[in-house]
Design an enzyme around this catalytic site. Structure first.
Site: not given
Length: 462
Positions: A242-244, A246
């Site tokens: 996910s975005k966390r 990267g």
């Protein structure tokens, strides 16, 4: 003929998971000499945007995943979906349901309170010997698929193996909302049928949709395609990527200086393998690709591995091509490429130290832009005992044959004459020439920089 498809929803950018699905679908078609279809599933009017469509198309183009047909847009096929629904209503494989959203929510709340699975109870489902109430006035019905009540729906998944669902676990799916718009699962079925899709390769978050889609296809008299469900991609912590972790748009990798062929190679290795091969061309991948080598377990995204792979591809590029790929990035940083050494030679000098085109462009600025070493850095590395040696070396640079070997010999000669060790002179030279403490070998750096530029920078800063 093999016909695969990639069918993203344009509610956001093309991410790594979607790109891998597209790659595997594309490669399967190319391996079998088939066709690859691009379809945009844009029926979610509230979330679909033209910007997201463009991001998807740009990402596919950058990766080189060319399609043979499409892009097809579901919003342009509404009349076809509605016509099929009318055919199903006439055939008795679909029916009108007048249960309001409030009634359905109340039903589900009661089922949960009894510890049951929340589901539609078939109140408006026509059955032999069953009398339905009069439709309520002024209520527009949803259309539901009349799912089989008995037996199982099963398929041999090309990645996960045999999968089966009891039909008793599936309620009657809404295939058109009360406002007349068809739903996702129904549009997908009609599209795959009309487009002659033979293999559906997609993420395993769609496994639960598959039995419903197979049942609808069979109700339409169509032969279901083969299905292959790819496991998710996880971050290093084992959680969904996910975005966390990267996770970014595919086009962000372009902005960050990755080569598309390196990203393709990396995506290919996320859940698929060919022996111990790590670095391979797009052509080799297509030749080798088959679904039997896809692991059913989750793949793990590793930034360091991608950076390493990107550097291997950069190092393998011919000098002229590497220069061409980095030139626009240098220009964007304000570099004057007409005032400096041959770009191919400069790139070759620094490529072993850089793992992206972005970092390479930043490193090469030392040759094509003004350099102003930080005074504290000069003070730290240029000692008083080294100043006479530096002056002597700079003076003799005016007459030395201009090549790395001759400059290296002069450097050693100067060190011996002033009884200094290499770092005492090499470190201040790096700082004065580039403003940095980490560079390629000083003799090669000076040779490429050019006689006048090198002497001017040493004298101006020293």
């Amino acid at each position: 003929m093999v016909r695969t498809r990639f069918a993203p929803s344009p509610t956001g950018y093309l991410h790594i998971g979607g790109a891998r699905t597209a790659l595997f679908s594309w490669a399967y078609a190319r391996h079998h000499g088939g066709q690859f279809i691009l379809r945009i599933e844009d029926t979610d009017m509230e979330r679909s945007t033209p910007e997201a469509v463009k991001a998807i198309l740009d990402g596919m183009d950058w990766l080189g995943l060319d399609h043979d047909e499409g892009p097809f847009y579901q919003t342009r096929r509404m009349e076809r979906y509605k016509a099929v629904i009318q055919e199903m209503l006439a055939a008795g494989t679909a029916y009108r349901c007048y249960m309001s959203p409030e009634e359905l929510n109340a039903l589900r709340a009661q089922q949960r309170a009894r510890g049951e699975k929340p589901r539609y109870d078939g109140f408006w489902r026509p059955e032999s010997g069953k009398t339905l109430p009069e439709p309520p006035l002024g209520v527009a019905p949803a259309i539901r698929f009349k799912n089989p009540r008995d037996g199982v729906v099963a398929w041999n998944d090309l990645v996960k193996g045999p999968i089966a669902f009891a039909n008793s676990e599936l309620d009657d799916l809404v295939i058109a909302r009360a406002d007349g718009t068809p739903t996702y699962n129904f549009c997908v079925v009609v599209d795959d049928w009309d487009m002659g899709i033979t293999q559906v390769i997609r993420g395993d978050d769609h496994v639960n949709n598959t039995p419903r889609q197979i049942n609808i296809l069979e109700a339409l008299g169509a032969t279901p395609p083969q299905y292959a469900h790819l496991s998710m991609i996880n971050g290093r912590d084992g959680a969904k990527f996910s975005k966390r972790h990267g996770a970014v748009s595919v086009m962000q990798y372009d902005s960050d200086g990755f080569l598309p062929e390196a990203v393709i190679n990396y995506l290919a290795r996320l859940g698929w393998s060919h022996g111990d091969d790590e670095v391979f061309s797009r052509e080799q991948f297509v030749q080798w690709f088959d679904l039997t080598r896809i692991t059913p377990s989750a793949a793990q995204f590793n930034d360091e591995k991608l950076l390493w792979l990107n550097q291997q591809y950069m190092k393998a590029l011919p000098g002229a091509e590497l220069a061409a790929r980095v030139a626009s990035r240098l220009a964007a940083l304000g570099a004057d490429l007409d005032d400096g050494p041959d770009l191919a030679q400069a790139a070759a000098l620094y490529v072993d130290r850089c793992n992206t085109l972005k970092s390479l462009a930043q490193a090469l600025l030392v040759f094509y832009a003004r350099v102003s070493p930080a005074p504290e850095l000069v003070h730290q590395h240029l000692s008083e005992e080294a100043r006479p040696a530096l002056a002597d070396f700079t003076k003799k640079l005016a007459d030395v044959p201009w090549n790395a070997a001759a400059i290296g010999a002069l450097l050693k000669e100067t060190l011996e004459a002033h009884q200094l060790r290499m770092p005492k002179l090499a470190m201040p030279l790096r700082v004065l020439l580039t403003g940095q403490t980490q560079t390629p070998s000083v003799d090669a750096l000076i040779a490429l920089m050019g006689r006048e530029r090198a002497r001017q920078r040493i004298q101006a800063a020293g």
